[in-house]
Design a protein around this motif. Structure first.
Motif, PDB file in Angstrom:
ATOM      1  N   GLY A  47       0.804  -1.226   0.000  1.00 49.76           N
ATOM      2  CA  GLY A  47       0.000   0.000   0.000  1.00 49.76           C
ATOM      3  C   GLY A  47       0.836   1.274   0.000  1.00 49.76           C
ATOM      4  O   GLY A  47       0.490   2.259  -0.657  1.00 49.76           O
ATOM      5  N   ILE A  48       1.948   1.243   0.743  1.00 47.87           N
ATOM      6  CA  ILE A  48       2.785   2.440   0.849  1.00 47.87           C
ATOM      7  C   ILE A  48       3.409   2.776  -0.514  1.00 47.87           C
ATOM      8  O   ILE A  48       3.373   3.924  -0.970  1.00 47.87           O
ATOM      9  CB  ILE A  48       3.920   2.223   1.887  1.00 47.87           C
ATOM     10  N   GLU A  49       3.975   1.753  -1.157  1.00 48.32           N
ATOM     11  CA  GLU A  49       4.637   2.016  -2.441  1.00 48.32           C
ATOM     12  C   GLU A  49       3.622   2.395  -3.517  1.00 48.32           C
ATOM     13  O   GLU A  49       3.908   3.215  -4.394  1.00 48.32           O
ATOM     14  CB  GLU A  49       5.471   0.804  -2.877  1.00 48.32           C
ATOM     15  N   ILE A  50       2.431   1.810  -3.461  1.00 47.63           N
ATOM     16  CA  ILE A  50       1.408   2.176  -4.439  1.00 47.63           C
ATOM     17  C   ILE A  50       0.928   3.609  -4.195  1.00 47.63           C
ATOM     18  O   ILE A  50       0.683   4.375  -5.127  1.00 47.63           O
ATOM     19  CB  ILE A  50       0.223   1.168  -4.399  1.00 47.63           C
TER      20      ILE A  50
ATOM     21  N   LEU B 220      -3.622   2.153   7.400  1.00 48.97           N
ATOM     22  CA  LEU B 220      -4.338   3.364   7.002  1.00 48.97           C
ATOM     23  C   LEU B 220      -3.610   4.609   7.500  1.00 48.97           C
ATOM     24  O   LEU B 220      -3.427   5.587   6.767  1.00 48.97           O
ATOM     25  CB  LEU B 220      -5.743   3.298   7.610  1.00 48.97           C
ATOM     26  N   ALA B 221      -3.180   4.569   8.774  1.00 49.81           N
ATOM     27  CA  ALA B 221      -2.436   5.696   9.352  1.00 49.81           C
ATOM     28  C   ALA B 221      -1.121   5.890   8.611  1.00 49.81           C
ATOM     29  O   ALA B 221      -0.701   7.029   8.349  1.00 49.81           O
ATOM     30  CB  ALA B 221      -2.176   5.425  10.833  1.00 49.81           C
ATOM     31  N   ALA B 222      -0.494   4.784   8.228  1.00 48.20           N
ATOM     32  CA  ALA B 222       0.776   4.874   7.505  1.00 48.20           C
ATOM     33  C   ALA B 222       0.584   5.575   6.153  1.00 48.20           C
ATOM     34  O   ALA B 222       1.426   6.374   5.742  1.00 48.20           O
ATOM     35  CB  ALA B 222       1.365   3.478   7.314  1.00 48.20           C
ATOM     36  N   LEU B 223      -0.525   5.289   5.490  1.00 49.40           N
ATOM     37  CA  LEU B 223      -0.797   5.957   4.212  1.00 49.40           C
ATOM     38  C   LEU B 223      -0.982   7.459   4.417  1.00 49.40           C
ATOM     39  O   LEU B 223      -0.478   8.271   3.635  1.00 49.40           O
ATOM     40  CB  LEU B 223      -2.048   5.358   3.549  1.00 49.40           C
ATOM     41  N   SER B 224      -1.695   7.825   5.487  1.00 51.13           N
ATOM     42  CA  SER B 224      -1.883   9.251   5.780  1.00 51.13           C
ATOM     43  C   SER B 224      -0.539   9.922   6.063  1.00 51.13           C
ATOM     44  O   SER B 224      -0.297  11.060   5.646  1.00 51.13           O
ATOM     45  CB  SER B 224      -2.806   9.441   6.987  1.00 51.13           C
ATOM     46  N   TYR B 225       0.321   9.191   6.745  1.00 47.91           N
ATOM     47  CA  TYR B 225       1.658   9.706   7.055  1.00 47.91           C
ATOM     48  C   TYR B 225       2.461   9.930   5.765  1.00 47.91           C
ATOM     49  O   TYR B 225       3.148  10.940   5.600  1.00 47.91           O
ATOM     50  CB  TYR B 225       2.366   8.736   8.006  1.00 47.91           C
TER      51      TYR B 225
ATOM     52  N   GLN C 256      11.297   1.876   5.283  1.00 47.91           N
ATOM     53  CA  GLN C 256      11.499   2.801   6.398  1.00 47.91           C
ATOM     54  C   GLN C 256      10.383   2.652   7.420  1.00 47.91           C
ATOM     55  O   GLN C 256      10.629   2.628   8.620  1.00 47.91           O
ATOM     56  CB  GLN C 256      11.471   4.251   5.888  1.00 47.91           C
ATOM     57  N   ILE C 257       9.153   2.568   6.921  1.00 47.88           N
ATOM     58  CA  ILE C 257       8.007   2.481   7.829  1.00 47.88           C
ATOM     59  C   ILE C 257       8.059   1.188   8.628  1.00 47.88           C
ATOM     60  O   ILE C 257       7.773   1.174   9.823  1.00 47.88           O
ATOM     61  CB  ILE C 257       6.690   2.610   7.036  1.00 47.88           C
ATOM     62  N   ARG C 258       8.471   0.103   7.984  1.00 48.01           N
ATOM     63  CA  ARG C 258       8.571  -1.178   8.706  1.00 48.01           C
ATOM     64  C   ARG C 258       9.603  -1.104   9.834  1.00 48.01           C
ATOM     65  O   ARG C 258       9.491  -1.811  10.827  1.00 48.01           O
ATOM     66  CB  ARG C 258       8.958  -2.301   7.742  1.00 48.01           C
ATOM     67  N   ASP C 259      10.634  -0.249   9.651  1.00 48.22           N
ATOM     68  CA  ASP C 259      11.696  -0.161  10.659  1.00 48.22           C
ATOM     69  C   ASP C 259      11.352   0.749  11.840  1.00 48.22           C
ATOM     70  O   ASP C 259      12.084   0.776  12.835  1.00 48.22           O
ATOM     71  CB  ASP C 259      13.003   0.331  10.010  1.00 48.22           C
ATOM     72  N   PHE C 260      10.284   1.540  11.749  1.00 42.59           N
ATOM     73  CA  PHE C 260       9.911   2.417  12.867  1.00 42.59           C
ATOM     74  C   PHE C 260       9.570   1.591  14.107  1.00 42.59           C
ATOM     75  O   PHE C 260       8.821   0.619  14.026  1.00 42.59           O
ATOM     76  CB  PHE C 260       8.663   3.257  12.516  1.00 42.59           C
ATOM     77  N   LYS C 261      10.152   1.994  15.263  1.00 41.43           N
ATOM     78  CA  LYS C 261       9.843   1.296  16.508  1.00 41.43           C
ATOM     79  C   LYS C 261       9.031   2.184  17.461  1.00 41.43           C
ATOM     80  O   LYS C 261       8.133   1.719  18.143  1.00 41.43           O
ATOM     81  CB  LYS C 261      11.134   0.869  17.234  1.00 41.43           C
TER      82      LYS C 261
END
Lengths: 370, 75
Positions: free
Chosen positions: A237-240, B36-41, B57-62
């Motif tokens: 979703g992020i990359e899209i 959903l929040a990640a997309l808004s970010y 990058q998002i996967r690495d956020f702790k």
């Protein structure tokens, strides 16, 4: 930058068709998890049409084609070919939807038919191929059908009973009739690809490469774990999102700059109806007011490859204007995207209609008992 | 944007009450930090800081602080 420019092609007719059954978010709200409801803020889909009688892209596409041909009195014998844009073949990929449509509509045997199996980006591609073929002296009239089926993704073919998938996709098909016309306004198209993004939106188990795999969980090239569940594919979703709101936006800007035009020169920006968040963000980043960016996703969902021409139908059929200058942009799996600048006469657009027609000859039936 | 404004923007992304985020909070404890929040970010980062965020990058956020650290224009 390979821009394609056509000075002698016009849209003779455009029709859009959708299955009759309507599913509203309101009606399914109680039976789906809160997470899915929250997702609706992103998708913007309030209702959608999905066939409950197993209509396919061929059925819907042929209904749209008949209506488009009737609207301008073109008989099937007058068509020189048909191009079917779909990623959901009725049968195997080689037995293209175009062949069935060729038969159902009754085209001449010396009229060609072939499929282009693109996803959401298909519209500018189909338009460019058809317009290029129409440069041939003996090719005068072509039909381009766009459409994808969704119901088959759901267990038992029943989207109503499957609560965990996003309320996002719907079904529609469009038929575009094109002809050579020396008085036509220009059509300008740009076609773009980022093959490195194949891994962001695809079905890793959908084709041949991983056909030997029997385990349920697989590690994808981007580090994600994909769990095979029915026919659903994978999306990052992020990359899209990045692709849609950055790459696509940059390409539209470049298109406008190259041709020294702005949105003041257009009556509308017709975007692939990926989801509401993406449509709104693209419009915002381009500085285009939402009144110029028509939506069909609110009532029909994301209808995949047909969504761009289908949105032209829902937005502009019956408008009291001689002609409209439109900038269309479709984008999706590939990653693949295209932009088309074109002019359409609203009186050539047939209003959206529902169809329950099916081509029953090709249905599997139980073999007679010996 | 100061830290307070950044936290407020993130709270909007996650659709949670203003004032509920602290920099040292672990993301795995925040239920609203979802796809959903990640997309808004991602949209926020593009609009406010002209930055493209990668999925890795998002996967690495702790922690919330990890996100805050990204909320500045490219050097």
């Amino acid at each position: 930058m390979p821009y394609l420019e056509f000075l002698n092609i016009s849209i003779a007719a455009l029709a859009g068709c959708t299955p009759t059954p309507v599913q509203t978010l309101e009606a399914v709200k109680l039976s789906i998890p809160d997470k899915v409801i929250a997702f609706q803020k992103l998708t913007g889909v309030k209702e959608r049409h999905i066939s409950l009688s197993r209509q396919t892209a061929v059925d819907l596409g042929c209904s749209a084609a008949k209506r488009a041909m009737d609207s301008i009195g073109w008989g099937p014998e007058s068509l020189d070919g048909i191009i079917f844009l779909s990623q959901t073949p009725d049968f195997n990929a080689g037995t293209g939807n175009s062949f069935l449509a060729h038969y159902i509509l009754g085209l001449r045997n010396n009229a060609f038919a072939f499929d282009i199996p693109l996803a959401c980006s298909s519209f500018p591609y189909g338009l460019s191929v058809a317009a290029s073929l129409l440069q041939q002296q003996h090719i005068r009239r072509l039909l381009v059908i766009s459409g994808d089926s969704q119901w088959h993704f759901y267990p038992d073919g029943n989207p109503v009973a499957y609560p965990n998938s996003a309320f996002m996709f719907g079904e529609s098909a469009t038929a575009l009739l094109l002809e050579r016309d020396e008085n036509a306004k220009p059509i300008i198209i740009s076609l773009n690809t980022d093959g490195s993004g194949y891994k962001y939106l695809y079905n890793p188990l959908g084709g041949v490469r991983n056909a030997w795999i029997s385990m349920k969980n697989i590690l994808l090239p981007n580090g994600d774990i994909f769990t095979s569940s029915g026919k659903f594919g994978y999306m990052d979703g992020i990359e899209i999102m990045n692709f849609s709101i950055t790459t696509v936006v940059d390409s539209i800007r470049e298109f406008l700059q190259t041709h020294a035009v702005s949105f003041d020169d257009y009556d509308g920006l017709v975007l692939h109806q990926a989801n509401l968040k993406i449509v709104k963000t693209i419009a915002k980043r381009l500085g285009v007011g939402l009144e110029k960016v028509p939506l069909s996703l609110d009532h029909y969902g994301n209808t995949s490859g047909a969504s761009t021409p289908f949105t032209m139908v829902t937005a502009y059929a019956g408008q009291d204007r001689e002609e409209l200058a439109l900038l269309c942009c479709a984008f999706g799996t590939g990653l693949s995207w295209g932009i088309a600048s074109l002019t359409v006469r609203p009186k050539c657009i047939v209003p959206v209609f529902c169809s329950d027609d099916r081509f029953v000859e090709a249905d599997a039936k139980p073999a007679p008992q010996p | 944007m100061n830290t307070h404004e950044k936290l407020a923007a993130l709270e909007e992304c996650m659709d949670i009450e203003p004032g509920s985020l602290q920099p040292d909070m672990k993301l795995e404890d925040i239920e609203e930090w979802d796809s959903l929040a990640a997309l808004s970010y991602v949209v926020l980062m593009g609009d406010e800081f002209k930055k493209t965020v990668r999925a890795t990058q998002i996967r690495d956020f702790k922690t919330v602080q990890d996100i805050l650290d990204t909320m500045k224009p490219d050097e």
